[in-house]
Design a protein around this motif. Structure first.
Motif, short mmCIF file in Angstrom:
data_model
loop_
_atom_site.label_atom_id
_atom_site.label_comp_id
_atom_site.label_asym_id
_atom_site.label_seq_id
_atom_site.Cartn_x
_atom_site.Cartn_y
_atom_site.Cartn_z
N PHE A 1 32.64 34.97 46.45
CA PHE A 1 33.62 34.21 45.66
C PHE A 1 33.00 32.93 45.10
O PHE A 1 33.19 32.59 43.93
CB PHE A 1 34.83 33.88 46.55
N THR A 2 32.25 32.22 45.94
CA THR A 2 31.60 30.98 45.50
C THR A 2 30.59 31.25 44.39
O THR A 2 30.50 30.48 43.42
CB THR A 2 30.90 30.29 46.69
N THR A 3 29.83 32.34 44.53
CA THR A 3 28.86 32.71 43.48
C THR A 3 29.58 32.97 42.16
O THR A 3 29.12 32.52 41.09
CB THR A 3 28.08 33.97 43.90
N LEU A 4 30.69 33.68 42.23
CA LEU A 4 31.44 34.00 41.01
C LEU A 4 32.03 32.75 40.37
O LEU A 4 31.99 32.59 39.14
CB LEU A 4 32.56 34.99 41.36
N ILE A 5 32.55 31.83 41.18
CA ILE A 5 33.10 30.57 40.65
C ILE A 5 31.98 29.74 40.01
O ILE A 5 32.14 29.18 38.92
CB ILE A 5 33.79 29.77 41.76
N ALA A 6 30.83 29.66 40.69
CA ALA A 6 29.69 28.88 40.15
C ALA A 6 29.23 29.48 38.83
O ALA A 6 28.99 28.74 37.85
CB ALA A 6 28.54 28.87 41.16
N PHE B 1 37.71 41.79 47.52
CA PHE B 1 38.72 40.92 46.93
C PHE B 1 40.11 41.55 47.06
O PHE B 1 40.26 42.78 47.00
CB PHE B 1 38.44 40.66 45.45
N TYR B 2 41.12 40.67 47.20
CA TYR B 2 42.52 41.08 47.22
C TYR B 2 43.20 40.48 45.98
O TYR B 2 42.62 39.63 45.29
CB TYR B 2 43.20 40.56 48.49
N PRO B 3 44.43 40.88 45.70
CA PRO B 3 45.13 40.30 44.53
C PRO B 3 45.15 38.79 44.51
O PRO B 3 45.09 38.19 43.43
CB PRO B 3 46.54 40.88 44.68
N VAL B 4 45.21 38.14 45.71
CA VAL B 4 45.26 36.66 45.71
C VAL B 4 43.99 36.07 45.11
O VAL B 4 44.02 35.01 44.47
CB VAL B 4 45.48 36.12 47.14
N ILE C 1 44.04 36.72 41.19
CA ILE C 1 44.97 35.84 40.46
C ILE C 1 44.42 34.42 40.40
O ILE C 1 44.60 33.71 39.41
CB ILE C 1 46.38 35.87 41.08
N PHE C 2 43.70 33.99 41.46
CA PHE C 2 43.09 32.66 41.42
C PHE C 2 42.05 32.58 40.30
O PHE C 2 41.99 31.60 39.55
CB PHE C 2 42.45 32.33 42.76
N LEU C 3 41.23 33.63 40.20
CA LEU C 3 40.23 33.67 39.13
C LEU C 3 40.90 33.69 37.75
O LEU C 3 40.41 33.06 36.81
CB LEU C 3 39.33 34.90 39.30
N GLU C 4 42.02 34.41 37.63
CA GLU C 4 42.76 34.46 36.36
C GLU C 4 43.28 33.07 35.99
O GLU C 4 43.27 32.68 34.82
CB GLU C 4 43.93 35.44 36.47
#
Length: 842
Positions: free
Chosen positions: A741-746, A658-661, A664-667
């Motif tokens: 990323f998709t797993t984390l969002i789900a 992961f990068y800062p972008v 910040i999206f997750l935040e």
């Protein structure tokens, strides 16, 4: 006595407008504060904003203009969200201020009116009376035994006696009226008052932080320290791998951003402010937002009787005269003795009655007398309500020098200072028992004669002749029985604390179905107990009668010493100390004095105790939802932190997934979720059937913290399994990142739904009415889909489009990483049902 405001006409409407245009409003104008500027300055100090600015600067320096622009835009968006939440909280608090603005009584156009204090103008005729505060500076033009406490200005706590004949015949804004009544002509308002010149204001008093606030701040500080340490470690690891200062700094910042739980203090402030606003809509004014935190923990409510359990709608119902030794109903055929009893009782009342019993006496006098003598007499001396038990005495005189000296109060107070035989005392006491056993409130009435103007210092110095008893009926409120049942179901004990006698109180208590009404204690009995004895006694005793300020305060302190969270209702000057001492002081909005309102932390606008049931339910709802939000924040931060740290620490193939972008999206997803979705959640149906939450319980120890950590670790396990699966399949870094990323969002979406209740199943909570849930989740899915499947966005975020099996695997893993908690909830419900069936509770 003049009945029409002592023949004072006051200002006309035209005079008021002229005075206001010349002198303005009666407000203490403080230095103008720029809330927007203050909010911006506060934002710039926020660690997350600082990290974002640093990261975007690094991107610009290293030539990654696109990433730099995105992070700068994200910083602006984060700032905008914070400013929106701040303004929403501030607007809620501003609305509360307008509802809790003090009011005062003035004479205008020859009539008495209630107005907001800020609408006072210079020249107004202001009526001030016992239990209130002076709303502006002024000169006394009429007074009855008027005394005022000026400690706010002088520091001297003793009351000062004042009238228009004394050298010091001025009153000052903010001072407290200790006794009597006065009419003053306003001479200064707002900043021109003595209080305004000194610059003191109750609004300047800084409130101490609550235990929960301190714990939240400490938790965030600890996480910031951990973040700083880990930041240095990760920077060092990356630097020794690449020897690139900016790149390693950027990767370290990514982890630091993932560690900071800056949403927690924002969520706390938002929940408290909006909670206060929601309570205001229910008719409960919260003077301090921290009270919202305490409401759900209340274990005992100490309530007065008159006006809280009863209607405070006094009607004169029974009369007893000593001369006849008979009890009469008010609609019986009354003789001369009964008419005289009503007459003397009226003269013992205030000239301008505001107490319901005195209003009833004035009304009865007017309807039973052929000639009204009130306009012929003026009050020349007054002894305010005082003594234990209390009584009051008024002295009136007409132009011919004829004098009336009348007293009323607790019968035992008047019996003690009247020259009565043993048989007469026995007759009076028998009459009192008969009347009070039927639920009537009784007052003794007496009169005396006195020549000269050298009045006794205390009213007890007169030798009175006991006339009789006047008895009033105050019907119970229609909803009070159901209110008491609601408190009982919620595990909250109710205790009645009243100045009335035991028999009257017990009769009313029995009528409304009050539990254990037989267990009562008087104020004098209470004061004889030592502290340890009182602590035992207050647990079992449910009714406290003939109470006075010191006794009320001792009850509150004894309950607090027993680790009870105490709420207390009150309306009078004498309730002030106990209201201040209680965890939750509750003043009545209509009949409450200004002193009571100042001492209290809540004000019930409609004097309706059922609103406290609503308030406690709201307090439990707010606390439960805040707990859900904070547990969600902790749970979702753990996988973000570990997903960034573990691959780097263990040297996995793609160590900087992961990068800062991405962070910040997750935040941006987590902020609205915790502060908007959970704040708007309805109360769970079992909330008011549970025992009050112990005040010592917090979010940061025990079961709640353990649950959050385990949930976070399970999500981490699911995310890292997907990570390793992608590596084993030989997927590229971009494709691996997309799946992780998709797993984390789900998992985030399913965690939001699962944690809507830690007791009821997701099938139940999906039926909860919260329109924001589908809205926020819908927006999250839409944006995530755009990032993964719209090529320009995917390239910018370094994603690669997933095929259907990859999407299904990521979403299924995210689901399984969270859904296991449903089994825990099922087991919890099973245990609760077993306990309910067997009657065995922990």
């Amino acid at each position: 006595m003049q009945t029409n405001n002592f023949n004072i006409k006051g200002l006309t409407d035209e005079d008021v407008l002229k005075a206001r245009s010349k002198y303005g409003y009666n407000k203490l104008e403080a230095k103008k504060e720029s809330f927007f500027l203050d909010a911006i300055i506060s934002l710039v100090k926020e660690p997350m904003v600082i990290l974002l600015l640093v990261a975007s600067s690094i991107y610009f320096i290293s030539g990654n203009i696109g990433d730099g622009v995105f992070l700068t835009s994200a910083t602006v968006l984060v700032a905008a969200i914070s400013l929106y939440q701040d303004s929403k909280s501030r607007n809620a608090l501003e609305k509360l201020k307008t509802f809790s603005e003090p009011k005062c009584k003035v004479i205008r156009n020859g009539k008495t009116q209630d107005i907001k204090s800020e609408l006072l103008v210079v020249g107004d005729s202001l009526i001030v009376e016992e239990g209130g505060t002076v709303a502006a500076d002024g000169i006394i033009v009429h007074s009855n035994d008027f005394s005022v406490n000026e400690s706010i200005l002088t520091g001297e706590s003793l009351s000062v006696y004042k009238d228009k004949t004394k050298a010091d015949h001025q009153v000052y804004q903010g001072t407290l009226i200790s006794g009597g009544l006065a009419i003053v002509t306003v001479t200064a308002i707002g900043n021109d008052t003595q209080l305004g010149k000194i610059g003191k204001s109750l609004e300047d008093i800084q409130n101490e932080k609550t235990p929960l606030e301190l714990q939240i701040n400490n938790f965030v500080k600890k996480m910031a320290i951990i973040g700083a340490v880990v930041f240095i470690i990760v920077w060092a690891i990356n630097y020794f791998h690449s020897y690139n200062v900016l790149d390693s700094l950027l990767k370290a910042l990514t982890l630091a951003m993932s560690i900071l739980p800056e949403e927690i203090p924002v969520a706390f402030a938002t929940f408290m402010a909006l909670g206060s606003w929601r309570l205001m809509k229910l008719g409960v004014i919260v003077k301090q937002t921290k009270t919202v935190e305490t409401l759900g923990s209340a274990t005992v409510i100490c309530t007065d009787k008159t006006g809280t359990l009863t209607e405070n709608r006094m009607s004169l119902s029974r009369l007893y005269t000593l001369s006849s030794n008979n009890i009469f109903k008010i609609d019986d055929s009354l003789g001369a003795e009964e008419h005289n009893l009503i007459r003397v009782a009226m003269w013992a009342s205030e000239p301008i009655p505001f107490d319901p019993m005195e209003i009833a006496l004035h009304k009865a006098y007017k309807t039973t007398r052929e000639t009204d003598e009130r306009s012929e007499y003026s009050m020349v001396h007054e002894y305010p309500l005082g003594g234990k038990p209390p009584m009051m005495t008024h002295v009136f005189e007409n132009k011919q020098g004829n004098r009336i000296i009348a007293a009323k109060g607790a019968p035992e107070a008047l019996i003690a200072i009247s020259n009565l035989s043993t048989i007469e005392e026995e007759h009076i006491n028998n009459a009192i028992k008969t009347i009070t056993a039927q639920g009537f409130r009784v007052l003794g009435v007496a009169e005396t004669h006195f020549e000269g103007n050298n009045y006794p210092e205390k009213q007890q110095g007169f030798q009175f002749s006991f006339i009789g008893i006047v008895a009033f009926y105050d019907p119970p409120k229609k909803n009070i029985t159901s209110v008491l049942e609601d408190f009982s179901l919620a595990g909250i004990k109710v205790k009645i604390i009243t100045g009335d006698n035991a028999l009257t109180t017990k009769a009313i208590a029995k009528e409304i179905g009050f539990n254990n009404y037989e267990k009562s204690m008087s104020g004098d009995e209470l004061m004889e107990l030592n502290t340890a004895e009182l602590q035992k006694k207050v647990e079992d005793t449910t009714i406290f009668t003939r109470m006075f300020p010191q006794a009320k305060l001792r009850i509150i302190n004894a309950l607090k010493a027993n680790n009870e969270i105490v709420a207390m209702t009150g309306d009078g000057v004498n309730d002030g100390p106990a209201l201040k001492a209680a965890h939750i002081g509750i003043a009545m909005g209509k009949k409450g004095t200004e002193i009571a309102k100042q001492a209290a932390s809540l004000i019930l606008l409609e004097d309706d105790l059922s609103k406290m049931v609503d308030a406690i339910a709201m307090g439990r709802r707010i606390y439960a939802n805040l707990k859900k939000a904070i547990q969600y924040i902790i749970s979702i931060h753990i996988p973000i932190i570990l997903t960034v740290f573990i691959p780097l620490a263990l040297g996995w193939e793609f160590p900087n997934i992961f990068y800062p972008v991405h962070i910040i999206f997750l935040e941006l997803i987590m902020g609205p979720t915790c502060s908007i979705i959970y704040e708007n959640e309805p109360i769970e149906k079992n909330s008011m059937l549970q025992k009050p939450r112990p005040f010592s319980v917090t979010f940061f120890n025990g079961k709640e913290l353990t649950t959050s950590i385990i949930q976070g670790l399970m999500i981490t396990l699911g995310v890292l399994l997907v990570y390793q699966y992608a590596i084993q399949q030989g997927y590229s870094e971009a494709l691996t990142r997309s799946m992780v990323f998709t797993t984390l969002i789900a998992a985030n979406i399913f965690l939001t739904l699962i944690n809507r209740s830690f007791y009821y199943s997701i099938l139940t909570t999906l039926k909860y009415k919260n329109k924001l849930v589908p809205l926020i989740i819908g927006i999250t899915i839409t944006i995530t889909g755009a990032l993964l499947f719209i090529t320009p966005f995917a390239k910018f975020f370094k994603f690669e489009t997933l095929n259907l099996p990859q999407v299904l695997m990521s979403v299924t893993t995210g689901f399984l990483a969270v859904i296991w908690y449903e089994a825990v909830k099922w087991n919890t419900r099973k245990k609760a049902k077993h306990q309910a069936d067997t009657g065995h509770f922990n």
